[in-house]
Write a protein that holds these residues in place. Structure first.
Motif, mmCIF file in Angstrom:
data_model
loop_
_atom_site.group_PDB
_atom_site.id
_atom_site.type_symbol
_atom_site.label_atom_id
_atom_site.label_comp_id
_atom_site.label_asym_id
_atom_site.label_seq_id
_atom_site.Cartn_x
_atom_site.Cartn_y
_atom_site.Cartn_z
ATOM 1 N N LEU A 179 0.825 -1.201 0.000
ATOM 2 C CA LEU A 179 0.000 0.000 0.000
ATOM 3 C C LEU A 179 0.864 1.258 0.000
ATOM 4 N N PHE A 180 1.945 1.220 0.767
ATOM 5 C CA PHE A 180 2.839 2.381 0.801
ATOM 6 C C PHE A 180 3.497 2.605 -0.557
ATOM 7 N N THR A 181 3.891 1.518 -1.212
ATOM 8 C CA THR A 181 4.491 1.642 -2.538
ATOM 9 C C THR A 181 3.494 2.225 -3.532
ATOM 10 N N GLY A 182 2.234 1.791 -3.427
ATOM 11 C CA GLY A 182 1.199 2.368 -4.276
ATOM 12 C C GLY A 182 1.028 3.856 -4.027
ATOM 13 N N ALA A 183 1.085 4.248 -2.749
ATOM 14 C CA ALA A 183 0.990 5.675 -2.410
ATOM 15 C C ALA A 183 2.174 6.446 -2.986
ATOM 16 N N VAL A 184 3.356 5.863 -2.916
ATOM 17 C CA VAL A 184 4.558 6.507 -3.479
ATOM 18 C C VAL A 184 4.386 6.697 -4.988
ATOM 19 N N ALA A 185 3.826 5.687 -5.662
ATOM 20 C CA ALA A 185 3.603 5.787 -7.110
ATOM 21 C C ALA A 185 2.632 6.924 -7.428
ATOM 22 N N SER A 243 3.446 10.385 -9.539
ATOM 23 C CA SER A 243 2.633 10.912 -10.625
ATOM 24 C C SER A 243 2.250 12.358 -10.355
ATOM 25 N N ALA A 244 1.879 12.655 -9.106
ATOM 26 C CA ALA A 244 1.502 14.025 -8.745
ATOM 27 C C ALA A 244 2.669 14.990 -8.949
ATOM 28 N N ILE A 245 3.874 14.554 -8.599
ATOM 29 C CA ILE A 245 5.067 15.406 -8.760
ATOM 30 C C ILE A 245 5.327 15.682 -10.239
ATOM 31 N N ILE A 246 5.196 14.644 -11.066
ATOM 32 C CA ILE A 246 5.410 14.804 -12.512
ATOM 33 C C ILE A 246 4.418 15.829 -13.081
ATOM 34 N N VAL A 247 3.157 15.663 -12.724
ATOM 35 C CA VAL A 247 2.131 16.578 -13.230
ATOM 36 C C VAL A 247 2.358 17.984 -12.688
ATOM 37 N N LEU A 248 2.763 18.075 -11.416
ATOM 38 C CA LEU A 248 3.002 19.376 -10.798
ATOM 39 C C LEU A 248 4.143 20.114 -11.482
ATOM 40 N N VAL A 249 5.210 19.399 -11.796
ATOM 41 C CA VAL A 249 6.361 20.021 -12.466
ATOM 42 C C VAL A 249 5.950 20.559 -13.833
ATOM 43 N N GLY A 250 5.244 19.736 -14.607
ATOM 44 C CA GLY A 250 4.811 20.177 -15.932
ATOM 45 C C GLY A 250 3.830 21.331 -15.866
ATOM 46 N N THR A 251 2.934 21.294 -14.874
ATOM 47 C CA THR A 251 1.925 22.335 -14.737
ATOM 48 C C THR A 251 2.539 23.664 -14.311
ATOM 49 N N SER A 252 3.577 23.584 -13.490
ATOM 50 C CA SER A 252 4.216 24.797 -12.970
ATOM 51 C C SER A 252 5.218 25.401 -13.945
ATOM 52 N N ALA A 253 5.499 24.711 -15.041
ATOM 53 C CA ALA A 253 6.504 25.184 -15.990
ATOM 54 C C ALA A 253 6.234 26.601 -16.501
ATOM 55 N N PRO A 254 4.953 26.978 -16.789
ATOM 56 C CA PRO A 254 4.721 28.349 -17.283
ATOM 57 C C PRO A 254 5.179 29.440 -16.328
ATOM 58 N N ILE A 255 5.255 29.144 -15.028
ATOM 59 C CA ILE A 255 5.738 30.138 -14.076
ATOM 60 C C ILE A 255 7.165 30.547 -14.417
ATOM 61 N N PHE A 256 7.925 29.600 -14.938
ATOM 62 C CA PHE A 256 9.334 29.835 -15.286
ATOM 63 C C PHE A 256 9.517 30.043 -16.790
ATOM 64 N N LYS A 257 8.386 30.450 -17.436
ATOM 65 C CA LYS A 257 8.404 30.747 -18.875
ATOM 66 C C LYS A 257 8.808 29.527 -19.705
ATOM 67 N N GLN A 258 8.467 28.342 -19.215
ATOM 68 C CA GLN A 258 8.740 27.108 -19.922
ATOM 69 C C GLN A 258 7.426 26.397 -20.206
ATOM 70 N N SER A 259 7.484 25.365 -21.018
ATOM 71 C CA SER A 259 6.295 24.556 -21.287
ATOM 72 C C SER A 259 6.731 23.132 -21.588
ATOM 73 N N ILE A 310 4.123 4.420 -14.379
ATOM 74 C CA ILE A 310 3.505 4.519 -13.054
ATOM 75 C C ILE A 310 2.128 3.866 -13.068
ATOM 76 N N GLY A 311 1.390 4.061 -14.146
ATOM 77 C CA GLY A 311 0.087 3.411 -14.267
ATOM 78 C C GLY A 311 0.197 1.899 -14.241
ATOM 79 N N ILE A 312 1.225 1.366 -14.884
ATOM 80 C CA ILE A 312 1.446 -0.090 -14.883
ATOM 81 C C ILE A 312 1.718 -0.589 -13.470
#
Length: 807
Positions: free
Chosen positions: A416-422, A426-442, A455-457
């Motif tokens: 269960l903990f490993t599933g939570a880590v996964a 995923s949340a970190i990956i999405v957060l990094v991509g979503t926050s990219a416009p703040i740094f004028k990136q995409s 991660i889905g697998i």
């Protein structure tokens, strides 16, 4: 004025509630009832203010700037009500209402559970008070009068009887670029109207109206659901801070669990309702485009779902008789995740409302002004410091608490903990991509797909394996024996999926297998339970729903095909095994919109799909809405591209193609790659308001051993839009934009300068409907999976609520 006073009094009552609850926690006498009365006063005042605001909208009281900006008299009642939250002020107001109502329920819940009320409600009331500050007269006041700040009103919205009056002439202005006339509404004009005995509602007879993209049934459901999820995320945060305040970490798990589940259920449903809305209305054929605003809601949901699994471990460890820990396993993790869920909701609000994503997302609001921008930062920092400050204060105790060691790595706790880590990964990956416009990136959409697919697998496999493991320790051979039926079933289901879709991508096949494995494992256990205590079914039904959803994602995303087709009137054409015949158009909505009727035949079955196109005066744009034919195993999806009645100048000799960012096409030996849009910061607001703007599509054109960067344009001047092509003489090439879509896709018309391409005829039929047809295999599994997941969450909420009442 009355509404502003009510909201100010509500804020005062909210602050009083915070202080009185805190004094109660510190042991003060005779403060609990005052805290309760203060909270109830805040809730009642907020609800009364909301009722007045809704009444102003329904009765078209255009003296309020918000009512003028977002509503109009031509809307249906349901859509008129939905304009309540169409803008920034209203959406914050809706969030506040949902929060105070949930707080009333939470107050009753906590009052029956020991000393929880003073601790939990002091934090919750603080969060509600911060929201009231946002909609107070100091910041985004929904009751602001239209004359409080000078604003220009289109003369079309003014009573024509007054436009020729002498007093109005000093306030009339013309825009030389657009050719439109405006009235400058200000305190000076208001004084003139008052002195003449003219009521504002007699002077202003129409509002701007609702953005046509929002004029949809789901506008009435999706935002309230989303803000209910946002409001619910406050509750686990409050429970976590309450536990830290008392330095007691056993009881809070039991009491917080139903609220964590409710938050995940409502927020998850809201996110996918938004996806269904996009799929059925926006016309780009997908339900998820990794838009930054979509992502900003997904991130706290992922973290919240992760916390469910670690909370379950802590709860289980505390219930074991052989447990020696005073706080249970993953206590620190659960506190962090409960805090982060709410902080990430606030962060998503900052991204959406600050204007930072104005260039990166079609969903974001425009720049709200410096004061609101600053307050949003203060809001995030305040609750971040509160949460992690309290955590740091108690860290020494939390870190010193004993934890029972594991005898084996094969146990349900670690799974269960490993599933939570996964999920957190995923949340970190999405957060990094979503926050990219703040740094004028995409980042491109493929970044999210490629990073989240492995991660889905993993999540699919853990979804099934964790249920086959025992708590504390499991035997590997026993797990293998138990999993064998599920593995066989997963292989069969995957083979069936491959046969239906023809899927060959290895990673998608692995995702299909892991999802099928999770489905078969959970279904098997659920089947055994259903004959016994049905209240235990919740987790398994939710897991089945997630597995079905992922199978739908594999089918619809991995094997979706699209084709652009021109349909001459009454001339059949074939696409994906369907015979399509354009039968003409039919006006509706008082002639404002048009159904373009297409007969769809397959074998002996015949149906009509009727995509919609209309020209919107709101933003001077051609609006398109798709239609679809839903079948058991797939959807046949039709998105309108354009209509030629035969009287327009034909763009002969051209091929029309649609490209996502990074995609390429080849025309007569020339490779054309779409890099990105050149979308100036001010273009979005100008487009929405009907002003002048210019948007470019950055293309890389490779031919004759060299590469050139070119940029065809979409330009609007004085309300007239035109597509400005680029011409490459040495390549004998002409490239023109035909359309740009909310999903980030561009449509191009590519032709030779000296005539038609070899693959096209220059003879065009008189009436032609241009469409993009696509097939979405197994898309129904996506929606079925979401419904099953919500049902599972609901059963779990009922179960955990019952447990929370037990001593």
């Amino acid at each position: 004025m009355v509404g502003s006073i009510l909201l100010t009094l509500a804020l005062i009552a909210g602050i009083t509630s915070v202080v009185m609850y805190f004094f109660t926690f510190k042991g003060a006498n005779n403060t609990l009832n005052l805290a309760r009365w203060s909270y109830h006063a805040m809730a009642v005042l907020t609800i009364v203010a909301a009722t007045l605001f809704l009444h102003a909208i329904l009765t078209h009281q255009y003296q309020y700037k918000y009512v003028y900006d977002y509503s109009g008299s031509g809307l249906a009642t349901g859509l008129t009500i939905s304009t309540f939250y169409a803008g920034q002020e209203g959406s914050f107001f809706l969030w506040t209402i949902m929060t105070v109502i949930i707080g009333i329920v939470l107050q009753q819940y906590c009052s029956k559970r020991g000393d929880l009320e003073s601790r939990v409600m002091s934090v919750f009331s603080l969060a509600a008070s911060f929201l009231l500050v946002m909609i107070s007269p100091m910041l985004k006041n929904p009751f602001a009068y239209i004359w409080s700040d000078p604003t220009f009103l289109a003369t079309a919205n003014i009573n024509p009887a007054f436009l020729s009056a002498p007093f109005i002439q000093n306030f009339l202005f013309s825009d030389g670029n657009s050719g439109q006339s405006f009235v400058k509404m200000s305190s000076e004009l208001y004084s003139v109207l008052q002195s003449g005995g003219i009521a504002i509602n007699d002077f202003i007879i129409q509002g701007k109206g609702l953005n046509p993209l929002l004029q949809n049934f789901w506008m009435q459901i999706h935002p309230p659901m989303l803000f209910t999820g946002f409001a619910l995320s406050t509750v686990p945060f409050s429970f976590a801070i309450a536990a830290l305040m008392k330095n007691e970490y056993k009881e809070w798990i039991k009491h917080a669990f139903p609220w964590v589940l409710s938050c995940a259920m409502i927020l998850g449903l809201a996110i996918m309702l938004g996806g269904y809305w996009a799929y059925g209305v926006l016309g780009w054929g997908g339900y998820w485009g990794w838009d930054p605003v979509e992502n900003s809601s997904l991130v706290p949901w992922l973290v919240g779902v992760a916390s469910i699994h670690t909370l379950l471990v802590q709860k289980k460890s505390l219930s074991r008789k052989d447990n020696s820990s005073t706080i249970g396993e993953f206590a620190k993790t659960n506190l962090i995740l409960s805090i982060m869920t709410y902080v990430l909701v606030l962060y998503s609000t900052f991204l959406t409302r600050s204007g930072i994503l104005g260039d990166a997302s079609v969903h974001s609001f425009t720049d709200p002004g410096y004061s609101v921008y600053l307050f949003l930062i203060i809001l995030i920092l305040s609750f971040t410091f509160l949460g992690f400050g309290m955590l740091a204060y108690r860290w020494k105790y939390l870190d010193s608490a004993p934890v029972d060691p594991y005898k084996s790595l094969l146990n349900r706790e670690l799974a269960l903990f490993t599933g939570a880590v996964a999920l957190i990964a995923s949340a970190i990956i999405v957060l990094v991509g979503t926050s990219a416009p703040i740094f004028k990136q995409s980042v491109e959409t493929k970044f999210y797909n490629q990073m989240n697919l492995p991660i889905g697998i993993i999540i699919g496999l853990l979804n099934g394996l964790s249920l086959l493991m025992k708590w504390k320790s499991s035997d590997g051979k026993d797990i293998a024996k138990k999993s064998l039926p599920s593995v066989i079933a997963a292989v069969v289901l995957t083979a069936i999926l491959l046969a239906i879709t023809g899927l060959r991508d290895v990673m998608l096949i692995l995702l299909a297998f892991s999802s099928a494995f999770a489905l078969s494992t959970n279904a098997e256990i659920a089947y055994k339970i259903i004959r016994g205590n049905k209240i235990m079914l919740g987790a398994y039904v939710a897991h089945v729903g997630i597995a079905v959803f992922l199978l739908g994602v594999v089918g619809s995303a991995g094997f979706s095909h699209q084709q652009q087709i021109e349909l001459p009137l009454n001339q059949p054409k074939e696409a994906f095994g369907y015979i399509l015949t354009f039968k003409g158009y039919q006006p509706f909505d008082n002639g404002k919109k048009y159904h373009f009727n297409i007969e769809v035949k397959k074998g002996n079955n015949s149906s009509i799909v009727a995509p919609v196109m209309f020209f919107s005066q709101y933003n001077n744009s051609l609006m398109r809405e798709p239609d679809m034919l839903s079948e058991l195993t797939r959807d046949f999806y039709v998105s309108p591209m354009g209509y030629d009645d035969g009287n327009q100048k034909q763009n002969t000799g051209g091929n029309e193609v649609s490209l996502n960012k990074g995609e390429s096409t080849t025309f007569e030996g020339t490779k054309i790659t779409f890099a990105s849009f050149n979308f100036p910061k001010e273009a979005m607001s100008s487009m929405m308001s009907g002003g002048d703007f210019q948007i470019g599509a950055k293309l890389s054109v490779a031919y004759n051993g060299k590469t050139k960067e070119v940029e065809p344009l979409l330009r609007a001047v004085k309300g007239e839009r035109e597509f400005v092509p680029v011409e490459l003489q040495d390549a004998n090439l002409r490239i023109q934009m035909a359309n740009l879509e909310a999903s980030g896709k561009v449509s191009l018309v590519i032709s030779k300068l000296n005539g038609a391409s070899e693959s096209q005829t220059t003879v065009q039929p008189k009436e032609v409907l241009s469409i993009e047809a696509s097939v979405k295999p197994l898309i129904s599994l996506v929606w079925t999976g979401v419904l099953l997941m919500v049902m599972g969450f609901l059963v779990s909420v009922l179960r955990r609520s019952k447990e929370s009442r037990q001593q």
